[in-house]
Scaffold this active site. Structure first.
Site, PDB file in Angstrom:
ATOM      1  N   SER A 123       0.826  -1.213   0.000  1.00  0.00           N
ATOM      2  CA  SER A 123       0.000   0.000   0.000  1.00  0.00           C
ATOM      3  C   SER A 123       0.860   1.263   0.000  1.00  0.00           C
ATOM      4  O   SER A 123       0.584   2.212  -0.744  1.00  0.00           O
ATOM      5  CB  SER A 123      -0.957   0.002   1.190  1.00  0.00           C
ATOM      6  OG  SER A 123      -0.265  -0.239   2.380  1.00  0.00           O
ATOM      7  N   ASP A 167       6.530   2.934   6.568  1.00  0.00           N
ATOM      8  CA  ASP A 167       6.457   2.345   5.226  1.00  0.00           C
ATOM      9  C   ASP A 167       6.707   3.385   4.133  1.00  0.00           C
ATOM     10  O   ASP A 167       7.480   3.143   3.193  1.00  0.00           O
ATOM     11  CB  ASP A 167       5.084   1.691   5.019  1.00  0.00           C
ATOM     12  CG  ASP A 167       4.732   0.740   6.150  1.00  0.00           C
ATOM     13  OD1 ASP A 167       5.658   0.235   6.803  1.00  0.00           O
ATOM     14  OD2 ASP A 167       3.536   0.506   6.383  1.00  0.00           O
TER      15      ASP A 167
END
Ligand code: GLA
Length: 377
Positions: A123, A167
């Site tokens: 994602s 991330d």
């Protein structure tokens, strides 16, 4: 390049450009990001790619190269109600609009080699590729650090997953052959050498295929425990505590909250030790710290699962330098730092152990520290 041909055939025009952003493996520093602590991820050599063309109206057309994903047509006025895979891309456009950047309609084709649901930040790869694309196409002038925040806000405010900045930072700030040492309080980052082939090592990923979803309960429950622990101890975040504070924490907190706090405090210390060890002695010297991190996640933070534990223990027994689960936990992937010459033996041992345990067959592959997000065309 086939993404350009595919774009042309779906949208009857050439894209304005193609951008890619990688997934990540977190080498160490788990659940420390939203506690303002330290993390040490690296970008992997698997990426999401977006081909984008701005439109002169407000229509948005999205397609994925994956046959399982249906195309979407929407408009710039409906960005905040995005659902499913499109929320990562449209969420980025929504944040840019919130920042006062005018986003017109666009056509976008996505393809990705980052496995989804494996805990490798598929994602964030989508968000980062899209953020970089719009930053350039709209001349927004945002720095990479600012784009990290754009992706992070999209994930938190549109997708609804209460994650930290790990991330997106890995995807946008990484460099080949390096890990990203990030201080999530100051948001300063440094690149640390991580040349695995030169050390005769490989990083084996064991994707257990056990699905995890960060919008679900476990992740936010851990986050809430950390916040409760910090507030009971009178600090803004657990980052302010060191191992010397643990005896006081043990007296002040209930048993479970104490273990959650102990994981974060000791994990921050391990990140610093790994950074120092990589700099002074190279990747062969970090195995025990990876192993200790896994135990802390298994026993104190309780975010592992039987499949992850089996992957870690089997690789350790068969000659890994060190191993741990990586990412948010409750499924996803484990990583094992292994000597190159042991790869076949370790792969076979893991497959056998999973079969004997009656678990689904895991996906095994090696990754190398790759470059951060970039424009391709
Ligand atoms: C997920 C989140 C990150 C981080 C990790 C755990 O990957 O997206 O922000 O919290 O879990 O370290």
């Amino acid at each position: 390049m086939s993404i350009i041909d595919d774009f042309q055939s779906h949208f009857d025009a050439a894209p304005d450009g193609v951008w890619q952003a990688p997934g990540r493996v977190n080498l160490i520093g788990e659940h420390t990001d939203y506690n303002n602590g330290f993390v040490l991820p690296f970008a992997i050599d698997r990426q999401a790619r977006v081909a984008v063309r701005l439109r002169s109206d407000s229509v948005i057309r999205l397609r994925s190269a994956s046959a399982e994903v249906a195309p979407i047509e929407t408009s710039v006025d409906q960005l905040s109600s995005a659902k499913g895979w499109s929320a990562y891309l449209l969420g980025v456009a929504w944040v840019l609009r919130e920042l006062g950047i005018s986003v017109p309609g666009f056509d976008l084709l996505l393809e990705s080699t980052v496995p989804s649901g494996a805990g490798l930040s598929s994602s964030a790869a989508l968000e980062s590729a899209t953020a970089l694309a719009f930053n350039e196409l709209l001349d927004a002038g945002l720095s990479r650090k600012e784009l990290v925040i754009v992706g992070h806000r999209a994930e938190n405010e549109v997708v609804g997953a209460p994650t930290g900045i790990l991330d997106q930072s890995a995807s946008l700030l990484a460099a080949e052959g390096r890990a990203v040492f990030l201080d999530c309080l100051s948001r300063e980052s440094e690149l640390v050498p991580l040349d695995l082939p030169a050390a005769g090592l490989a990083m084996l990923v064991i994707d257990t295929k056990v699905s995890h979803a960060h919008a679900d309960g476990g992740y936010s429950a851990r986050r809430a425990s950390c916040e409760r622990g910090a507030s009971a101890l009178g600090v803004d975040s657990l980052r302010e505590l060191s191992v010397e504070d643990l005896p006081r924490a043990q007296t002040a907190l209930n048993e479970e909250t104490f273990r959650r706090v102990r994981h974060i405090v000791t994990e921050n210390a391990r990140v610093l030790e790994v950074v120092a060890a990589l700099r002074s002695s190279g990747p062969r010297s970090i195995g025990e710290l990876l192993n200790a991190s896994h135990l802390s996640m298994r026993d104190d933070f309780e975010i592992s699962c039987p499949e992850l534990d089996l992957a870690v223990e089997t690789t350790q027994r068969n000659g890994a330098i060190g191993a741990r689960m990586t990412g948010g936990g409750f499924g996803g992937s484990a990583i094992a730092l292994i000597p190159l010459e042991r790869e076949q033996q370790i792969r076979s041992a893991v497959l056998l152990a999973f079969s004997v345990a009656g678990f689904s067959t895991p996906d095994l592959f090696t990754v190398l520290p790759g470059p951060g997000a970039q424009r391709l065309v």
